[in-house]
Design an enzyme around this catalytic site. Structure first.
Site, short mmCIF file in Angstrom:
data_model
loop_
_atom_site.label_atom_id
_atom_site.label_comp_id
_atom_site.label_asym_id
_atom_site.label_seq_id
_atom_site.Cartn_x
_atom_site.Cartn_y
_atom_site.Cartn_z
N ASP A 113 -21.33 72.88 15.50
CA ASP A 113 -21.50 72.12 16.75
C ASP A 113 -20.85 70.74 16.77
O ASP A 113 -21.46 69.76 17.23
CB ASP A 113 -22.98 71.98 17.09
CG ASP A 113 -23.67 73.32 17.29
OD1 ASP A 113 -23.02 74.36 17.14
OD2 ASP A 113 -24.89 73.31 17.57
N LYS A 170 -23.25 79.90 21.00
CA LYS A 170 -24.70 80.14 20.93
C LYS A 170 -25.42 79.43 22.06
O LYS A 170 -24.88 78.50 22.65
CB LYS A 170 -25.25 79.69 19.57
CG LYS A 170 -25.10 78.21 19.27
CD LYS A 170 -25.52 77.92 17.84
CE LYS A 170 -25.37 76.46 17.47
NZ LYS A 170 -26.28 75.56 18.18
N CYS A 189 -29.42 71.52 14.37
CA CYS A 189 -28.61 72.74 14.22
C CYS A 189 -28.03 72.92 12.82
O CYS A 189 -27.88 74.06 12.36
CB CYS A 189 -27.51 72.76 15.27
SG CYS A 189 -28.19 72.85 16.95
#
Length: 197
Positions: A9, A102, A144
């Site tokens: 990310d 995602k 994350c």
């Protein structure tokens, strides 16, 4: 036995100036690319994830209806097709072999909750390439990155988090997250030491 680098990310909305920007996010983006350019032969596969939330609705309650609690609900971020969802420009995407999206309509923190363009899971891709060891970098340490590293351990992979190539939302939860990863069997190391191990 193969090794992969998991880039979690590193997106515009999670770096300085973004909807959920963290301090040090841009430095992580720059550092990841510099590290990868110097270590391309070390990895058999490079996999990168992005939050890719639906533009409509709350994405399963992930987007706050009102004030976010920053635990389970968040401001709108990384909406599919917007600049905020793009990789930070310092990430050299030519070095990435597999892209994972995602959070498409549902809350998702771990890279392992995402899918590739052909619908494959991250776990299936790693397994198909014979990956047994992963190094994890990215944003955010306490969310994350934590979830991705713990899921990698659950998948039976040997996990190392490169501590100079992650950035967290807050110092204390980030420290706690890294300690949890170690308790579950992961390792912590700086990227400069990777060549020695």
């Amino acid at each position: 036995m193969a090794r992969a680098l998991l880039i979690v990310d590193v997106q515009n909305d999670f770096t300085e100036g973004g909807a959920l920007g963290v301090t040090g996010g841009t430095a992580v983006a720059e550092g990841v690319t510099a590290y990868l350019r110097g270590n391309t032969r070390r990895y058999d596969l490079v996999l990168a994830s992005r939050d890719w939330h639906d533009p409509e609705g709350s994405n399963g309650g992930h987007f706050a209806d009102g004030l976010p609690d920053y635990i389970d609900t968040w401001p709108r971020h990384c909406v599919a097709g917007t600049p905020g969802a793009d990789y930070h420009p310092a990430i050299d995407t030519a070095l990435v072999d597999v892209h994972v999206r995602k959070g498409q309509g549902v809350p998702a923190y771990s890279l392992f909750e995402g899918t590739t363009d052909d619908g494959s899971s991250a776990g299936a891709v790693l397994s198909a390439h014979g990956v047994t060891e992963v190094d994890v970098v990215g944003i955010a340490t306490d969310h994350c990155v934590r979830a991705s590293a713990l899921d990698a351990i659950e998948h039976g992979l040997h996990v190392r988090v490169l501590t100079d190539l992650v950035a967290g939302v807050a110092p204390d939860p980030s420290t706690t997250a890294l300690a949890e990863i170690v308790r579950q069997g992961g390792e912590l190391m700086e990227s400069a030491a990777v060549g020695d191990r």
